[in-house]
Design a protein around this motif. Structure first.
Motif, short mmCIF file in Angstrom:
data_model
loop_
_atom_site.label_atom_id
_atom_site.label_comp_id
_atom_site.label_asym_id
_atom_site.label_seq_id
_atom_site.Cartn_x
_atom_site.Cartn_y
_atom_site.Cartn_z
N LEU A 172 0.82 -1.22 0.00
CA LEU A 172 0.00 0.00 0.00
C LEU A 172 0.85 1.27 0.00
N GLY A 173 2.15 1.11 0.24
CA GLY A 173 3.02 2.28 0.35
C GLY A 173 2.73 3.10 1.59
N SER A 174 2.22 2.42 2.63
CA SER A 174 1.85 3.10 3.87
C SER A 174 3.05 3.17 4.81
N LEU A 175 3.88 4.19 4.59
CA LEU A 175 5.12 4.31 5.35
C LEU A 175 4.86 4.65 6.81
N ARG A 176 3.85 5.47 7.05
CA ARG A 176 3.56 5.90 8.43
C ARG A 176 3.17 4.71 9.31
N LEU A 177 2.24 3.89 8.82
CA LEU A 177 1.83 2.72 9.60
C LEU A 177 2.98 1.73 9.72
N ALA A 178 3.77 1.62 8.67
CA ALA A 178 4.90 0.69 8.70
C ALA A 178 5.89 1.07 9.79
N LYS A 179 6.11 2.36 9.96
CA LYS A 179 7.03 2.81 11.02
C LYS A 179 6.48 2.43 12.40
N SER A 180 5.16 2.47 12.54
CA SER A 180 4.56 2.06 13.81
C SER A 180 4.77 0.57 14.07
N VAL A 181 4.60 -0.22 13.01
CA VAL A 181 4.82 -1.67 13.13
C VAL A 181 6.28 -1.95 13.47
N HIS A 182 7.17 -1.22 12.81
CA HIS A 182 8.60 -1.36 13.07
C HIS A 182 8.91 -1.02 14.53
N ALA A 183 8.36 0.09 14.99
CA ALA A 183 8.60 0.51 16.37
C ALA A 183 8.07 -0.51 17.37
#
Length: 521
Positions: A172-183
């Protein structure tokens, strides 16, 4: 010791059924029969007919066999049996069914099944999230990922769950949510030493173009494998940072932390080809030669060939082409286009004839090279013949580049009426490069009438800055300053600005970019 053959396994299973029909001994035999559909389900049905010869592992083996043989009807039969026998509430079996449906992209059945599970565990959630993401339902996958935290029962995700969520974010190219998952993964200490999770995070940042984040993740990974290195390299190459991509490859080779695979080598060769850096491509070629397990064939051979022709080293191009044993349409097409691009028009047509003699059917890329060669060699009749053969005999629908070659061919020959007729016959609207090629021909043949027709046709349409700049220069060369000024004004009005041309010159393994506006003393 040789592994038992199919008949031996069947005989042992029959003996076991007669003497001691215990699922503990029968299930391993059943699993060994997975590759043989008839033998597997014969034994499965026999085990099912005896009440104490099967357990829930029997059904999981059966569902795996259904997946292997794509036996959907049998899987539905197993599902019905589980419901009828009262085993359906077994979470282990529910997860097995869920996995089967998702593996076969049956999202509806999987979703219905998931909703019927009273207390799904992390395996249930992970299967659903991963399956939805792989089936193209990324938004729904992330919705379920968020719902894992909903009350009354919060299920804590594991590394596999987070990887599935990251894959959905990546699509989806959802970088913001991905950063949350990463964190979240960092808080759970999942990232530490978990190369699969680390690679998923790395892949996400690379695909989203967040290369600084990707590099940061890569540098902090405790364990890195070939996937880690290749993912970072691909990220740089995809973003146009080809020299950085090569630097990653060289560091990978010299560190000996992981051994490059075919995908790594193909990617770095493509990066070298993109910027035409022959010396870097030669370094990669030397590395290939140093590996006894790598051969110049298949994908590696095609990538190496592409690198040499893009860098203009046709002598090595001929050598590599001859080295490729299993030449496919990509091999032929790459070399044909390379020959045409580097001015070997006659060789291009000779190679095309050889391709046909060897029974390889050309594709649309091959014909781009052939038509381009005809255009540059002034072989109009041959070009028209090849275009018709491509369309009528091979059934290839012409694309914009094919049309561009034909218009360029007519323009170079000074046949502007034929070029205009061809443009009018095209089923699609011509794009900027085609008009640019025709304008260039008008400039060479001093055909102002055609250039005026082109100008009128382009009025109010979106075209590239290069086409407009060429039109302006034509007017200027004819001392039609007012017309040139109008075109330049229209360029400024639309915010278009011509970028200065540049060339890449290699000096002792380094690239130096020379702007076209530099003056020499």
């Amino acid at each position: 010791m040789k592994a038992p053959n199919l008949n031996q396994i069947v005989i042992r299973a029959q003996q076991q059924l007669l003497t001691n029909p215990n699922p503990q001994f029968l299930n391993p035999l059943l699993s060994q029969l997975t590759n043989s559909r008839n033998a597997f389900f014969d034994l499965y049905n026999q085990m099912l007919s005896q009440p104490f010869s099967h357990n829930h592992y029997t059904f999981t083996h059966a569902l795996k066999a259904c997946s292997f043989h794509n036996a959907r009807s049998k899987a539905l039969e197993i599902h019905a049996h589980l419901v009828k026998s009262g085993r359906y509430l077994d979470l282990f079996l529910q997860n097995s069914l869920l996995h089967f449906y998702l593996a076969h992209n049956d999202v509806v059945s999987a979703s219905n099944l998931f909703r019927s599970i009273p207390s799904p565990d992390v395996v249930s959630w992970t299967s659903l999230i991963s399956g939805l993401a792989k089936s193209g339902f990324e938004a729904q996958a992330l919705h379920h990922f968020i719902n894992m935290y909903a009350k009354p029962k919060i299920v804590r995700p594991n590394a596999a769950t987070l990887v599935a969520a990251l894959c959905a974010c990546s699509s989806l190219g959802s970088l913001r949510l991905a950063k949350s998952v990463h964190a979240y993964g960092l808080r759970l200490l999942i990232f530490d030493g978990n190369v699969i999770f680390g690679n998923a995070v790395l892949d996400l940042y690379a695909k989203c173009g967040a290369l600084k984040n990707a590099q940061n993740v890569f540098d902090k990974m405790f364990v890195r494998d070939v996937v880690s290195w290749t993912t970072l390299l691909m990220g740089y190459a995809r973003g146009g940072y080809c020299e950085e991509a090569f630097a990653v490859f060289k560091r990978m080779v010299l560190s000996e932390e992981a051994q490059p695979n075919d995908a790594t080598i193909v990617t770095v060769l493509s990066a070298c080809a993109s910027i035409g850096t022959l010396s870097l491509g030669q370094w990669v070629h030397s590395y290939i030669d140093s590996r006894h397990d790598l051969v110049v064939d298949g994908n590696i051979g095609n990538a190496l060939l592409n690198m040499y022709v893009k860098c203009g080293d046709m002598q090595m191009g001929f050598r590599v082409f001859d080295m490729i044993v299993h030449k496919d349409v990509i091999s032929w097409g790459t070399f044909i286009c390379g020959l045409a691009m580097n001015g070997y028009e006659r060789n291009t047509l000779e190679l095309f004839s050889r391709m046909l003699v060897e029974g390889v059917e050309p594709d649309n890329v091959t014909f781009i090279g052939v038509l381009s060669a005809c255009s540059h060699a002034g072989l109009l009749n041959e070009g028209v013949m090849f275009f018709k053969a491509m369309r009528d005999f091979y059934g290839i629908v012409p694309q914009m580049r094919h049309y561009g070659c034909m218009v360029d061919m007519y323009g170079r020959a000074g046949l502007f009426e034929e070029a205009e007729a061809f443009l009018r016959s095209m089923p699609v609207e011509a794009e900027g490069p085609i008009w640019g090629a025709l304008l260039q021909a008008c400039k060479i043949h001093r055909n102002e009438k055609m250039s005026e027709w082109i100008r009128g046709h382009l009025k109010g349409k979106s075209v590239g800055v290069g086409t407009l700049a060429l039109l302006s220069n034509m007017y200027a060369s004819s001392e039609r300053w007012d017309d040139a000024k109008k075109v330049r004004k229209s360029m400024r009005g639309t915010g278009l600005k011509k970028v200065a041309g540049c060339s890449w010159v290699e000096l002792e393994m380094s690239n130096n970019r020379l702007g076209s506006n530099l003056c020499t003393a």
